[in-house]
Design an enzyme around this catalytic site. Sequence first.
Site, PDB file in Angstrom:
ATOM      1  N   CYS B 139       3.344   0.199   0.787  1.00 59.78           N
ATOM      2  CA  CYS B 139       3.666   1.399   1.573  1.00 59.78           C
ATOM      3  C   CYS B 139       2.453   2.274   1.866  1.00 59.78           C
ATOM      4  CB  CYS B 139       4.779   2.193   0.894  1.00 59.78           C
ATOM      5  SG  CYS B 139       4.591   2.361  -0.882  1.00 59.78           S
ATOM      6  N   TYR B 140       1.400   2.116   1.069  1.00 59.77           N
ATOM      7  CA  TYR B 140       0.166   2.905   1.268  1.00 59.77           C
ATOM      8  C   TYR B 140      -1.040   1.962   1.267  1.00 59.77           C
ATOM      9  CZ  TYR B 140       2.968   7.039   0.229  1.00 59.77           C
ATOM     10  OH  TYR B 140       3.908   8.030   0.255  1.00 59.77           O
TER      11      TYR B 140
END
Lengths: 137, 391
Positions: B139-140
């Site tokens: 997600c990052y």
Amino acid sequence: MAYITKSVFLRFSPEVVDTPIVYCLAHDFQLIPNIIKADINPQKQGYIVMTLSGDEDDYCRGIDYLKEKGLEVEALVDRISWDEKTCTQCGACTAVCPSRALTIKRPQMSVEFDGSKCIVCNMCIQACPVGAVKLDI
Amino acid sequence: MVKKTYEEINEKIKRGTAVVVTAEEVIDIAAAEGIKKAAEKIDVVTTGTFGIMCSSGAFLNFWHTKPKMKMAHVWLNDVAAYGGIAAVDAYIGAAEVIEGDPCNNNHPGHFRYGGGHVIEDLIAGKEIRLRADAYGTDCYPLRKLEKTITINDLRDAFMFNPRNSYQNYNVGVNCSDKTVYTYMGILKPHCANAHYSSSGQLSPLINDPYYRTIGIGTRIFLGGGEGYVAWPGTQHAPNDPRSENGVPLGGAGTLAVIGDMKQMNSRYVRGVSITGYGVSLMVGIGVPIPILDEEILEFTTIKDQDIFAPICDYGILYPAGEKCDIGSVSYAELKTGEIEFQGKKIRTAPLSSYTMAQEIAGSLKGWINQGKFLLGQPSQLLPTDEKRGQL
Ligand code: SF4
Ligand code: SF4
């Protein structure tokens, strides 16, 4: 016997670059050298700015010795500058200033600087947390 | 009996009829008119302090990057900030030294730049180099970031200082035979000088010694902007011994404070380099004290001559963790520039700025007079009783 701290500017030529002048000042004249700034160029010419602390007579003999060795010697005066705008008026420099050049005006409690009293010992530079006192070289 | 409420005083502030004086001015007014009359007349007494407060720092949020990043390590102008909080949040501590600083390897170190300076530079609107790295997640994914920012590029920037504004503080001397470089400044051997750090009669917690008006939610002057008391500060020690007038004889109370850095002014937030010790931050704080009754007014009339500070040896006893208290002296004596200690006269100097403390108390008074600043009623007052422990 008066104990003094003075700042000097020394310029040297390639001929004296190999002379251990700092060692001699300490060893032969019992002076405490504190180098503030120094530089030497590829032609082996350079300068040293330092403070010398010790007995006044020893200081004079030390300076004569440097001149004999062919160094250009200049005593530095009034080199401390105080920037009123940067100063926070905290007062942290005032009790360590030996000559009372930096003082607190009472009862206002504002900090003042009298350059004519300054002996350029550099204590205030160490004491000031915001760099309001500087050595002008 | 005089009785006023926060609501009544705030109404007066809004109407422009509140009577506001500083903690210096109240002394003469009460002496001339008596406590009762002064308490009827005066609605708010403003206090101020400006000094080095090491337990300070700031929470910053950098906005999400594109692609997104969960920053693990963060540096601002090469000063490490704590990145172990959510994706683009970090906390920069005032006492963090710039990476690669020789510190005290060449004693005494100069400590030219650190967290306190980053905070000052941010508030001054200067450009700051942000660097961050991350291990990357689904997600990052972003792993590295380098860019130049100013405070205007930050989504949020609020100062959160866990311990500021000590109620009273030690006077530092040095009983050893060599110069020591301490957070109390340069102390010369054989007690040749003494340093103190409090604005005395102007200091916030000295003027409300039992915290009758100061607590969580008290609105304050913080670094030139509006801030709040967030919590009792770390090491808040209300049980410290007190003199008869209620004023503690040692550090005692402390404040944890919070405030929006975007409102602040770098005149009141200064990064500092303390030779041989480290970096830190000078913070300006002013606390308004609502005069709810006569007792509160009477406390604000405290004078330097009635406030005593412990003289502590920072040469041998303090560093060893021993009881270091070897004398006591009043702020009135300290402010003369010379005190008598162990049979000899020694020079004194403050580390906290009295003129800045006056300026802060005066600014806060101005804000209230202009109706720009209302009192915040604390939802809980600071504790007046607490157990102490030692590791
Ligand atoms: S250098 Fe600083 S501390 Fe030394 S005499 Fe001059 S003003 Fe005072
Ligand atoms: S220590 Fe620095 S900031 Fe403090 S009064 Fe002296 S010159 Fe000003």
